[in-house]
Enzyme design. Structure first.
Site, PDB file in Angstrom:
ATOM      1  N   ASP A 208      52.715  50.143  41.347  1.00  0.00           N
ATOM      2  CA  ASP A 208      52.285  48.894  40.512  1.00  0.00           C
ATOM      3  C   ASP A 208      53.657  48.203  40.175  1.00  0.00           C
ATOM      4  OD1 ASP A 208      50.915  46.819  39.400  1.00  0.00           O
ATOM      5  OD2 ASP A 208      51.072  47.759  37.609  1.00  0.00           O
TER       6      ASP A 208
ATOM      7  N   PHE B 184      38.134  35.081  29.667  1.00  0.00           N
ATOM      8  CA  PHE B 184      38.809  35.524  31.033  1.00  0.00           C
ATOM      9  C   PHE B 184      38.011  36.882  31.397  1.00  0.00           C
ATOM     10  CE2 PHE B 184      42.031  38.312  33.025  1.00  0.00           C
ATOM     11  CZ  PHE B 184      42.754  37.347  33.704  1.00  0.00           C
TER      12      PHE B 184
ATOM     13  N   THR C 274      50.553  45.130  44.304  1.00  0.00           N
ATOM     14  CA  THR C 274      50.483  44.276  43.194  1.00  0.00           C
ATOM     15  C   THR C 274      49.382  42.894  43.129  1.00  0.00           C
ATOM     16  OG1 THR C 274      51.681  42.810  41.608  1.00  0.00           O
ATOM     17  CG2 THR C 274      52.490  42.900  43.878  1.00  0.00           C
TER      18      THR C 274
ATOM     19  N   ASP D 265      50.281  40.393  41.917  1.00  0.00           N
ATOM     20  CA  ASP D 265      51.084  38.975  41.864  1.00  0.00           C
ATOM     21  C   ASP D 265      51.002  38.203  43.116  1.00  0.00           C
ATOM     22  OD1 ASP D 265      51.694  40.360  39.695  1.00  0.00           O
ATOM     23  OD2 ASP D 265      53.837  40.647  40.118  1.00  0.00           O
TER      24      ASP D 265
ATOM     25  N   ARG E 143      48.635  40.357  45.840  1.00  0.00           N
ATOM     26  CA  ARG E 143      47.322  39.534  45.551  1.00  0.00           C
ATOM     27  C   ARG E 143      46.046  40.778  45.864  1.00  0.00           C
ATOM     28  NH1 ARG E 143      47.096  35.411  42.159  1.00  0.00           N
ATOM     29  NH2 ARG E 143      48.174  33.545  43.269  1.00  0.00           N
TER      30      ARG E 143
END
Length: 1079
Positions: A331, A469, A603, A605, A663
């Site tokens: 990660d 969230f 990840t 991100d 992603r």
């Protein structure tokens, strides 16, 4: 019938331990095999060995294993606790569930606080026992399940329904903080609790050596059956040809003929040759693994002093697997980075603010002394943003107002002005702290309101709804009413999510500014707002209440309502938060790459951020021109893990020097790991720090948890844990390699000494008429593996090392042989078997020839069975000890004691057993009276021992010498260099701080855990009523005596007029970046 609320986490009790434990142990093939041998030994017509030769080792093995299981169960049972024997059913009259003050809950070994709160309707009763006893309500909820992250239920009271969700539930094992008292209702008890519903059987991970051992043991069983069959056939032939001449001296029993004798001989040799699969092997393996696990726990170089976190081996069965890792799946956030967020930059209305200290020639941070409530630890490096705040720029104020209102952070203020924010995400804490320093101070909250200080003015906003969230929404919103009655929705979230919901007027400006935040791999977050109509919101609120009290599809209904209202948003700007790399990450990745370990970063991100981190970690380099990206949220990436495309995806990824998957969801992380395990047949390791890494950690052969900012979910699911990513290189290159090397040396030597021991029986069968007579005395057979050779091989397996840890770091290539299974494989096993066959031939026939027709000095014959047995077993023990010395690379005082002590123990025990006293006391058990004294006093016996030892080790030395000269391995070269230097190992290479000069840009999607959501809107009992406090703020806004606040307009921190001119020229700061691309 109400089930008991007691929970039993132990497996055994005083009465069930012995039968259950024995039942479990005999489910192992090896233990069952030796139990069958014991039964066969009790049959006099079959066994030529006494029963104790099998009973003693079997009882010892069972006892050691039982003691280990008992200790583990006692430790596990320590977690058992008993509560009141009362359980509430799904629908019944209940006491209230109430908390006087909002309280925090710290789950077992969690670092992040979770907020729990009661319903307002139950909180009205306070701590009145009378009101509690009179409370009459009905709870309807879901049946027991294992979903820790959700709870669906309703409380019906006075004809009204109130939603019960996960924020109103306390799970077993949590600790309540900051709470004076609370009353609760037991919804589920005992085995129905969510925690116990999750206590399923953990997947048992086994090493590749374990799988190889299973194959080899089956092969050994096959070899044993073939050997026994050959000897049984030999017995039949001998009985037919020679046996009839001995019937006068050895009369056969009634009904026993040559075929039946061969049948009995088969089973007799099954007993005699059983040492080819020694029972002590499995106990020795467990001891070695346990010892190597303690080395990891005791390693001070893997101890993180700042967090007081040592390394921990949470399993004892996978140590040698650490020396065979080929793929590492990591990660990013919290694993490669520190997960300590710093607010560095932002964009407001298309204008960028902020610089990092490393990019500035002048690194003086902004002075926040005008704000007495500012956090002194907060640093920012752009004065123009403070100027904009003081000049009351409308967009800037709206920007920080959103950050101060749209969150679920809790504020504690023990002393006046001393604020402590409790956030469940480091991102949220950083954003609220930034708003605090720029003059929008979040002060306190209740379920219906949020109190903030805006530029020195206390304002209270009515909190009407929180749209929380989660990992699917990737955004959160709040709906508030300002003191002047204005109704507004504030929203923040991942930029891709927010952009899809913007008003058409914002479509032209979106997306461009994020490119300016890419240089340091910053985490980006988009901010937007929407003014709401009163009539529409009233109708939406009613539908929201209906959905929140629904027992079926509650989450789906709420998501539809959230989607409906979060549309046509107006973009305010974006934030950029820095998450710095941990110390030593780049060096660690470089070292692991030299060890031919492939590192894949998985990840969630954005692509740009993941790419930027790749450069920072030295995974990506400037000379890598052919870089292509397939993101998981693109059409190509979405189908990459489909069955029809997964093989092509794997082939493409394996051709790359570096693989970064961005992603990706937690499930996709696990799918990537499973994909590599399925097709590459390589040993994998997954490392992460958060709950979203748990599936990946469990899927890999080895799971490593980082105990960082995200709690202990990853650690609790891992096999090994520590505090920093840089410790991974020591775990693999030192502990893993040593463990694998020691285990392989142990197995090779163990099979060698036992095969040699067993083959001697096979050769002796041709000289004893295949009568199943043993070549050794029974006590030597019993003590060979338990006493004479146990400690030396354990000493080698626990303390041996080919090179020191410093040299292991200096030459990471030493790790490669483990990946290729060069130290122990089927080929290595066959070589070991051939070596044993040769040694057994030497150890049998050299003593046989030396003692054949030999007499002592006085002319008496010494060629008797007892003397031959003593000579053979002495030659065997000396030869295997010398072989151990050749296999050992690192001698310690313990090794010397074990080796020489075992030899001394052999001679002491042998002379004792062959003494007159033992014979007179136990005549039947010790018949070899005086054999040791008579045989070992002859010079030719010692010459025979010397000759057999030389002949056994000479081929080994020759083979190793030729290999080193002709085909030296990496180990040979490094060990030669160490001997040549004859000095202390070189110090570890100095860590070089890597600075990236790439021009590539990156950004980061909003990363956050599921928030407190509707919890903070559920009642009035969030906090005790806050007493009026001073704002702690120097007035600077447009008050009655307003004057411009910039230094060029006469502002100074001392409130003295610095410029008396009436018409002021704009300063450079006020004109800062006037030509910036807009959103």
């Amino acid at each position: 019938k109400a089930c008991t609320n007691s929970i039993k986490t132990s497996k055994y009790n005083l009465f069930t331990f012995l039968p259950l434990n024995l039942f479990e142990q005999f489910q192992r093939i090896a233990n069952a095999y030796f139990l069958i041998l014991l039964v066969l030994q009790l049959i006099p017509d079959i066994s030529s060995l006494s029963w104790f030769t099998t009973v003693v080792p079997l009882v010892l093995v069972l006892s050691v294993t039982a003691a280990k299981d008992a200790i583990d169960d006692i430790v596990m049972g320590a977690n058992t606790f008993f509560t009141l024997q009362c359980v509430a059913f799904l629908c019944m009259k209940v006491y209230n569930v109430h908390v006087y003050e909002l309280y925090y809950v710290l789950f077992y070994r969690e670092t992040n606080l979770k907020v729990k709160q009661a319903l307002t309707v139950t909180g009205d009763m306070g701590d009145s026992i009378k009101d509690l006893a009179a409370f009459n309500g009905e709870v309807c909820c879901e049946p027991p399940n294992n979903r820790l992250d959700r709870f669906t239920g309703t409380l019906t009271f006075t004809g009204q329904k109130y939603a019960l969700d996960n924020e109103r539930i306390l799970l077993r094992g949590c600790t309540i903080r900051n709470t004076d008292w609370c009353f609760g209702l037991v919804i589920f008890g005992g085995q129905e609790t969510k925690l116990m519903q999750n206590c399923g059987k953990t997947i048992f991970k086994r090493t590749s050596i374990d799988h190889l051992m299973n194959v080899l043991v089956l092969c050994i069983f096959g070899f044993l059956a073939i050997s026994c069959s050959i000897l049984a056939i030999g017995n039949r032939i001998w009985e037919q040809q020679e046996g009839s001449t001995f019937t006068a001296f050895l009369p056969r029993q009634d009904g026993v003929n040559a075929p039946f004798s061969a049948f009995l001989t088969f089973w007799s040799y099954v007993i005699i040759l059983n040492t080819v699969v020694p029972i002590s092997l499995y106990v020795s393996v467990e001891i070695i693994r346990l010892g190597n696990s303690y080395y990891i726990d005791w390693d001070r170089k893997m101890y993180h002093a700042r967090s007081d976190t040592p390394a921990e081996a949470r399993t004892t069965t996978l140590n040698e697997e650490l020396g065979q890792i080929k793929y590492i799946f990591s990660d990013k956030t919290g694993t490669l980075t520190q997960n300590i967020m710093v607010f560095n930059k932002c964009s407001i209305n298309g204008k960028c603010y902020g610089e990092t200290a490393s990019l500035l020639e002048q690194t003086d941070s902004v002075d926040f002394s005008f704000n007495q409530l500012a956090d002194p630890k907060f640093m920012f490096y752009d004065q123009s943003l403070v100027e904009a705040v003081k000049l009351e720029n409308t967009e800037v104020h709206a920007f920080f107002r959103l950050l101060a209102l749209c969150h679920t952070v809790m504020a504690e203020e023990k002393n006046e002005g001393d604020l402590l924010y409790q956030a469940q995400s480091p991102d949220e804490g950083a954003l609220v702290t930034a708003a605090r320093n720029f003059g929008f101070v979040f002060r306190s909250r209740t379920p219906e309101s949020v109190s903030i200080v805006e530029m020195g003015v206390q304002r209270c906003y009515q909190l009407l709804a929180i749209l929380d969230f989660n990992n699917v929404r990737k955004r959160m919103s709040v709906i508030v009413r300002s003191p002047d009655g204005k109704l507004t929705l504030y929203c923040k979230g991942a930029d891709t999510i927010i952009y899809e919901r913007l008003h058409l007027s914002c479509m032209v400006t979106k997306g461009e500014t994020l490119a300016f935040f890419a240089g340091d791999g910053l985490r980006t977050l988009a901010l937007a707002y929407k003014n709401l109509d009163e009539e529409y919101f009233r109708e939406w609120k009613e539908r929201h209440h209906e959905a929140s009290t629904s027992l079926e599809d509650r989450e789906e209904k709420l998501d539809l309502l959230y989607e409906e209202i979060e549309k046509d948003l107006m973009l305010l700007g974006a934030t950029a938060i820095e998450d710095k790399l941990q110390d030593g990450v780049a060096h660690t990745i470089e070292q692991l790459a030299k060890a031919d370990i492939k590192i894949w970063v998985l990840t969630g991100d954005k692509q740009e951020t993941a790419e930027n981190i790749g450069y920072s970690c030295n995974m990506l380099r400037e000379e890598m021109n052919d870089i292509f990206i397939v993101a998981a949220n693109t059409p190509e990436g979405a189908y990459a893990l489909e069955p029809t495309m997964e093989l092509e995806f794997l082939r493409t990824a394996c051709m790359c020097k570096t693989v970064i998957c961005c992603r990706v969801t937690p499930l996709q992380k696990a799918q990537v790991v499973e994909l590599v395990k399925k097709y590459k047949k390589a040993v994998t390791l997954a490392i992460g720090d958060g709950a979203n890494d748990v599936s990946m950690i469990k899927a890999a052969h080895i799971g490593v948890g980082i105990s960082g900012q995200e709690g202990m979910q990853a650690v609790l699911s891992s096999d090994y844990s520590f505090a920093q990513f840089r410790f991974l290189q020591r775990l693999l290159l030192v502990h893993g390699r040593w463990s694998y090397l020691r285990m392989c040396n142990f197995l090779r030597y163990f099979f060698y000494k036992n095969f040699t021991f067993t083959f001697m029986h096979f050769w002796y069968a041709f000289f004893c008429g295949f009568s199943a007579q043993t070549v050794y005395d029974e006590w030597f057979i019993t003590l060979y593996n338990l006493v004479y050779t146990a400690l030396p091989v354990l000493g080698m397996s626990l303390f041996d090392q080919d090179v020191s840890d410093s040299w292991s770091f200096e030459y990471p290539q030493l790790y490669v042989p483990g990946q290729l299974n060069l130290y122990f494989s089927k080929t290595a096993f066959m070589k070991c078997a051939l070596h044993s066959c040769y040694s057994s031939l030497v150890l049998f026939f050299i003593p046989y020839g030396a003692i054949y027709d030999t007499v002592k000095n006085d002319g008496k014959d010494i060629a008797d069975y007892q003397s031959f047995a003593l000579l053979v077993q002495t030659c065997l023990l000396v030869a295997v000890c010398i072989q151990l010395g050749l296999d050992m690379s690192y001698w310690t005082a313990v090794n010397h004691v074990f080796v020489w002590g075992s030899l001394a123990m052999y001679f002491i025990v042998t002379f004792t057993m062959h003494s007159n006293g033992m014979y007179l006391t136990f005549t039947s058990s010790f018949p070899h009276i005086g054999t040791a004294r008579n045989s070992l006093s002859q010079p030719n016996v010692w010459l025979t021992i010397l000759l057999t030892s030389i002949l056994c080790v000479l081929p080994v030395l020759t083979h190793r010498f030729l290999l080193i000269q002709l085909q030296p391995t990496v180990n040979d070269k490094v060990r030669l260099k160490v001997r040549q230097m004859k000095a202390a190992p070189p110090p570890p290479p100095r860590r070089i701080r890597m600075r990236r000069t790439s021009s590539r840009r990156s950004a980061y999607a909003f990363s956050h855990a599921q928030g407190y959501g509707d919890l903070v809107t559920s009642g009035r009992f969030l906090h005790r009523q806050v007493k009026p406090r001073s704002t702690g703020f120097t007035p600077t806004g447009r008050t009655l005596n307003f004057s411009p606040a910039g230094r060029s307009a006469g502002y100074s921190p001392t409130a003295q007029n610095q410029n008396s001119k009436g018409d002021l020229e704009p300063t450079a700061l006020q004109m800062y970046r006037t030509k910036q691309p807009s959103y």
